[in-house]
Design an enzyme around this catalytic site. Structure first.
Site, short mmCIF file in Angstrom:
data_model
loop_
_atom_site.label_atom_id
_atom_site.label_comp_id
_atom_site.label_asym_id
_atom_site.label_seq_id
_atom_site.Cartn_x
_atom_site.Cartn_y
_atom_site.Cartn_z
N SER A 41 0.81 -1.22 0.00
CA SER A 41 0.00 0.00 0.00
C SER A 41 0.85 1.28 0.00
O SER A 41 0.59 2.20 0.75
CB SER A 41 -0.91 -0.01 1.24
OG SER A 41 -2.00 0.85 1.03
N CYS A 45 2.24 6.67 -7.17
CA CYS A 45 2.06 7.92 -7.91
C CYS A 45 2.91 9.04 -7.32
O CYS A 45 3.19 10.04 -7.98
CB CYS A 45 0.60 8.31 -7.93
SG CYS A 45 -0.45 6.94 -8.47
N THR A 277 -11.76 -13.98 -13.89
CA THR A 277 -10.93 -14.52 -14.99
C THR A 277 -11.65 -15.73 -15.60
O THR A 277 -12.79 -16.05 -15.22
CB THR A 277 -9.55 -14.97 -14.47
OG1 THR A 277 -9.76 -16.10 -13.61
CG2 THR A 277 -8.84 -13.87 -13.71
N ILE A 282 -11.04 -17.33 -9.55
CA ILE A 282 -9.90 -16.40 -9.59
C ILE A 282 -10.34 -15.09 -10.24
O ILE A 282 -10.86 -15.06 -11.35
CB ILE A 282 -8.71 -17.00 -10.37
CG1 ILE A 282 -8.32 -18.37 -9.79
CG2 ILE A 282 -7.52 -16.04 -10.35
CD1 ILE A 282 -7.17 -19.06 -10.51
N GLY A 286 -6.62 -4.34 -11.90
CA GLY A 286 -5.49 -3.40 -12.02
C GLY A 286 -4.77 -3.45 -13.35
O GLY A 286 -5.33 -3.84 -14.39
N ASP A 287 -3.50 -3.06 -13.31
CA ASP A 287 -2.70 -2.93 -14.53
C ASP A 287 -2.54 -4.23 -15.29
O ASP A 287 -2.18 -4.23 -16.47
CB ASP A 287 -1.29 -2.43 -14.17
CG ASP A 287 -1.26 -0.98 -13.73
OD1 ASP A 287 -2.34 -0.37 -13.65
OD2 ASP A 287 -0.16 -0.47 -13.46
N LYS A 438 -20.74 31.10 -17.94
CA LYS A 438 -20.67 30.08 -19.00
C LYS A 438 -19.32 29.40 -18.82
O LYS A 438 -18.28 29.92 -19.24
CB LYS A 438 -20.75 30.72 -20.38
CG LYS A 438 -22.12 31.28 -20.70
CD LYS A 438 -22.12 31.84 -22.12
CE LYS A 438 -23.39 32.60 -22.39
NZ LYS A 438 -23.14 33.98 -22.86
P1 FAD Z 1 0.58 -2.23 -8.38
O1 FAD Z 1 0.06 -1.10 -7.60
O2 FAD Z 1 1.80 -2.03 -9.19
O3 FAD Z 1 0.82 -3.43 -7.39
C1 FAD Z 1 1.25 -4.68 -7.83
C2 FAD Z 1 2.08 -5.34 -6.74
O4 FAD Z 1 2.07 -6.73 -6.96
C3 FAD Z 1 3.55 -4.92 -6.79
O5 FAD Z 1 3.92 -4.30 -5.59
C4 FAD Z 1 4.29 -6.23 -7.02
O6 FAD Z 1 5.47 -6.31 -6.28
C5 FAD Z 1 3.30 -7.26 -6.55
N1 FAD Z 1 3.47 -8.57 -7.21
C6 FAD Z 1 3.53 -8.83 -8.54
N2 FAD Z 1 3.66 -10.15 -8.75
C7 FAD Z 1 3.69 -10.74 -7.53
C8 FAD Z 1 3.81 -12.08 -7.11
N3 FAD Z 1 3.93 -13.08 -7.96
N4 FAD Z 1 3.81 -12.33 -5.78
C9 FAD Z 1 3.68 -11.34 -4.88
N5 FAD Z 1 3.56 -10.05 -5.23
C10 FAD Z 1 3.57 -9.75 -6.54
N6 FAD Z 1 -1.59 6.22 -11.84
C11 FAD Z 1 -2.43 7.26 -11.77
O7 FAD Z 1 -3.64 7.09 -11.94
N7 FAD Z 1 -1.95 8.51 -11.51
C12 FAD Z 1 -0.63 8.76 -11.29
O8 FAD Z 1 -0.23 9.91 -11.03
C13 FAD Z 1 0.27 7.67 -11.38
N8 FAD Z 1 1.59 7.86 -11.20
C14 FAD Z 1 2.43 6.78 -11.22
C15 FAD Z 1 3.78 6.98 -11.01
C16 FAD Z 1 4.65 5.91 -11.01
C17 FAD Z 1 6.11 6.14 -10.80
C18 FAD Z 1 4.16 4.59 -11.21
C19 FAD Z 1 5.08 3.41 -11.19
C20 FAD Z 1 2.81 4.39 -11.45
C21 FAD Z 1 1.94 5.47 -11.45
N9 FAD Z 1 0.57 5.31 -11.70
C22 FAD Z 1 -0.27 6.38 -11.65
C23 FAD Z 1 0.02 4.00 -12.03
C24 FAD Z 1 -0.58 3.31 -10.82
O9 FAD Z 1 0.35 3.31 -9.79
C25 FAD Z 1 -0.97 1.89 -11.20
O10 FAD Z 1 -1.92 1.95 -12.23
C26 FAD Z 1 -1.55 1.12 -10.04
O11 FAD Z 1 -0.66 1.08 -8.98
C27 FAD Z 1 -1.88 -0.31 -10.48
O12 FAD Z 1 -2.32 -1.05 -9.40
P2 FAD Z 1 -2.09 -2.62 -9.35
O13 FAD Z 1 -2.65 -3.09 -8.06
O14 FAD Z 1 -2.58 -3.23 -10.60
O15 FAD Z 1 -0.52 -2.80 -9.38
#
Ligand code: FAD
Length: 557
Positions: A41, A45, A277, A282, A286-287, A438
């Site tokens: 957590s 960003c 999925t 499952i 996110g990304d 406006k």
């Molecule tokens: P993440 O938040 O990346 O979390 C994924 C986590 O999963 C990671 O910590 C990784 O270590 C863990 N993980 C992966 N595989 C495994 C595994 N096999 N076992 C255990 N753990 C694992 N978005 C915005 O909207 N605005 C912004 O201003 C912005 N700025 C950003 C700046 C930076 C530098 C970065 C890197 C990203 C930014 N983003 C921003 C994008 C945003 O942070 C991501 O879209 C968001 O965090 C995605 O969430 P997530 O949970 O999918 O992945």
């Protein structure tokens, strides 16, 4: 009834919000988060701003700690624990402790994947040299900060002009480093169209950032003193003490692929509207996932924190028996570049063309607040709408104040399926220091709706440029600049005739009736008045959207 055991892979945006919501929905569930890194957590960003020293304390980036999760939410967090394998038939995962290498099998009732996206690191010669970094987590930031301090790094090369690249440029410049930005495309921020991105190019150059567009990197040469020569496709060398790779991200689908989960055409994990999925036990968020673009209906990847957080929440609701659904993504985003703000939502011109959606666009340059109140700033806004029914399809805007507020309003309009007629009617905040009676959003709606209703016929500077280049023997339209002489004296578009709006009625006999007339002014408002006047006098007239302000932003051939 036995409590459910829910395991979550990834403890940042999507994973952490899913876990916290799960606890709010189900006091009995057993909830585990597994995170490969040392932190959960944390505020990804905020990372660039910590590099720049704007966020002074590392601690500020830690939104919640494992202890907080345990004490407040009864959620077990296992950091430095990498999930290595999903055993779908047994409904277990294999977890390896990063430090000891010890592996443990954990059974689940429901598994949630939120592994994020990995920074792209192409296999270019020399890319492994010390001093070349990507930026994803706090460990990366620590390495970058340490490298810069210990080497007293003065010259940075940032590769890639997307969100993260631009934020790094700004923050490295904030540390008083000489910054070079190399971008493979002919513009930064490919989420927006070239004329909108051009404002960012101007800002970067004004801030003394060395910007090279259409400059793909081909290799990195490490020098004896540990500086790096970054070599681009034109053979130019850019000397760096530190290199930041910000070349985009790729969904981390390692686990999903290994488990045989379906991967979509964009390379993200395929999920349904409830983020399930191809295995019903499952979920993924996110990304790492592929979602539906709510404007084009096509599958897309969106790497933004907002969708990841919302999806995490939706999954928690679905697991707890609620009928929650993700509405689709529209890529609403904002980036600050020194004093400039660039924001966008929905489709851009390229995606609309690719999807074959009939659209028109409106350029406006309204002020962020009342002109008479000191300090107003112009917002360049480009709005896309459907020529079939006026539905709002996308918007992008750039300026120094009030930009993201307007894009947020339009983002909501898009999500609700609103039309440009709804934008005309939108009731928005107004006091002189905040807006206008406006609002820029209303004005964009007026301009678009006037065109759709046939009150005015609209053309764009890109049409004009194309006609001049491809002429194909057709007579060119006559372009009339209707601005007052004082404004014309400050600069005018070549090959236009000048008749100020105030004199137009008296000088109608100077205007040919057998030729198409295009009118323009400073921002498109006076020329709209001129269009209405000329149209009612029987001329074949069209208004150049956005006036000189838009002309200046157009890339010149
Ligand atoms: P993440 O938040 O990346 O979390 C994924 C986590 O999963 C990671 O910590 C990784 O270590 C863990 N993980 C992966 N595989 C495994 C595994 N096999 N076992 C255990 N753990 C694992 N978005 C915005 O909207 N605005 C912004 O201003 C912005 N700025 C950003 C700046 C930076 C530098 C970065 C890197 C990203 C930014 N983003 C921003 C994008 C945003 O942070 C991501 O879209 C968001 O965090 C995605 O969430 P997530 O949970 O999918 O992945």
């Amino acid at each position: 009834m036995a409590s459910k055991r829910i395991l979550i892979v990834g403890g940042v945006a999507g994973g952490a919000s899913c876990a916290a919501r799960l606890r709010r929905m189900d006091e009995q569930a057993e909830i585990y988060i597994f995170e490969r890194g040392p932190d959960v957590s944390f505020a990804n960003c905020g990372l660039p701003y910590y590099v720049g020293g704007v966020i002074a304390k590392r601690q500020s980036l830690l939104v919640a700690t494992p202890e907080r999760f345990r004490d407040l939410f009864k959620i077990e967090v296992r950091t430095r624990c990498e999930v290595q394998r999903i055993n779908r038939e047994r409904k277990t995962i294999d977890v390896r402790q990063v430090i000891t290498g010890k592996s443990t099998e954990y059974p689940y009732d429901t598994l949630v994947l939120s592994p994020g996206a990995a920074p792209i690191r192409p296999s270019l010669p020399g890319i492994g040299a010390p001093g070349i970094f990507t930026l994803r987590n706090l460990e990366d930031v620590d390495k970058i900060a340490a490298w810069i301090s210990h080497r007293d790094a003065r010259r940075a090369v940032v590769i890639g002009g997307g969100f993260i690249g631009l934020e790094m440029v700004e923050n490295l410049a904030h540390r008083e480093m000489e910054v070079t930005l190399l971008e493979r495309l002919d513009q930064v921020m490919p989420q927006v169209d070239p004329e909108i991105a051009s404002a960012v190019h101007d800002e970067l150059r004004q801030q003394e950032v060395t910007l090279h567009l259409s400059a793909a990197v081909t290799r990195f040469d490490l020098n004896a003193d540990e500086t790096i020569n970054v070599v681009d496709e034109h053979g130019r060398m850019h000397l760096a003490d530190v290199v930041i790779l910000a070349m985009g991200v790729r969904p981390d689908v390692t686990l999903a692929e290994q488990a045989g989960l379906e991967i979509g055409p964009t390379g993200g994990i395929r999920v349904d509207e409830q983020m399930r999925t191809s295995d019903p036990d499952i979920f993924a968020v996110g990304d790492a996932v592929e979602v539906r673009d709510c404007v084009t209906g096509r599958p897309t990847l969106v790497s933004l924190a907002g969708p990841a957080n919302r999806q995490g929440r939706i999954v928690a609701d679905v697991i707890c028996g609620r009928d929650a659904r993700f509405r689709g993504a529209q890529g609403t985003g904002v980036v600050g570049v020194f004093g400039l703000t660039l924001a966008m939502t929905g489709a851009n011109e390229r995606t609309l063309n690719q999807a074959g959606i009939p659209y028109a666009k409106a350029y406006t340059h309204s002020l962020n607040h009342a002109d008479y109140y000191p300090g107003s700033e112009q917002i360049a806004l480009k709005l896309f709408y459907s020529t079939d029914d006026g539905r709002v399809l996308g918007a992008q805007a750039v300026g120094r104040a009030g930009v993201e507020k307007r894009i947020d309003v339009i983002a909501m309009a898009i999500q609700m399926g609103a039309t440009v007629y709804d934008l005309e009617e939108a009731e928005l905040c107004y006091a002189p220091q905040y807006g206008s009676a406006k609002d820029p959003v209303n004005i964009a709606g007026f301009v678009a709706a006037n065109t759709l209703r046939g009150d005015v016929s609209t053309v764009y500077w890109s049409d004009w440029q194309q006609m001049r280049v491809n002429g194909d023997g057709q007579p060119l339209p006559l372009v009339i600049d209707v601005r007052p002489p004082a404004m014309v004296a400050e600069g005018a578009v070549p090959d236009t005739i000048k008749i100020p709006l105030g004199e137009l009625r008296k000088r109608l006999d100077e205007i040919p009736r057998d030729r198409e007339i295009w009118v323009h002014c400073g921002i498109g408002q006076s020329s709209y008045f001129a269009s209405r006047l000329l149209k009612q006098h029987g001329f074949n007239v069209r208004n150049l959207s956005g006036g000189i302000a838009s002309y200046k932003m157009e890339p010149k051939s």
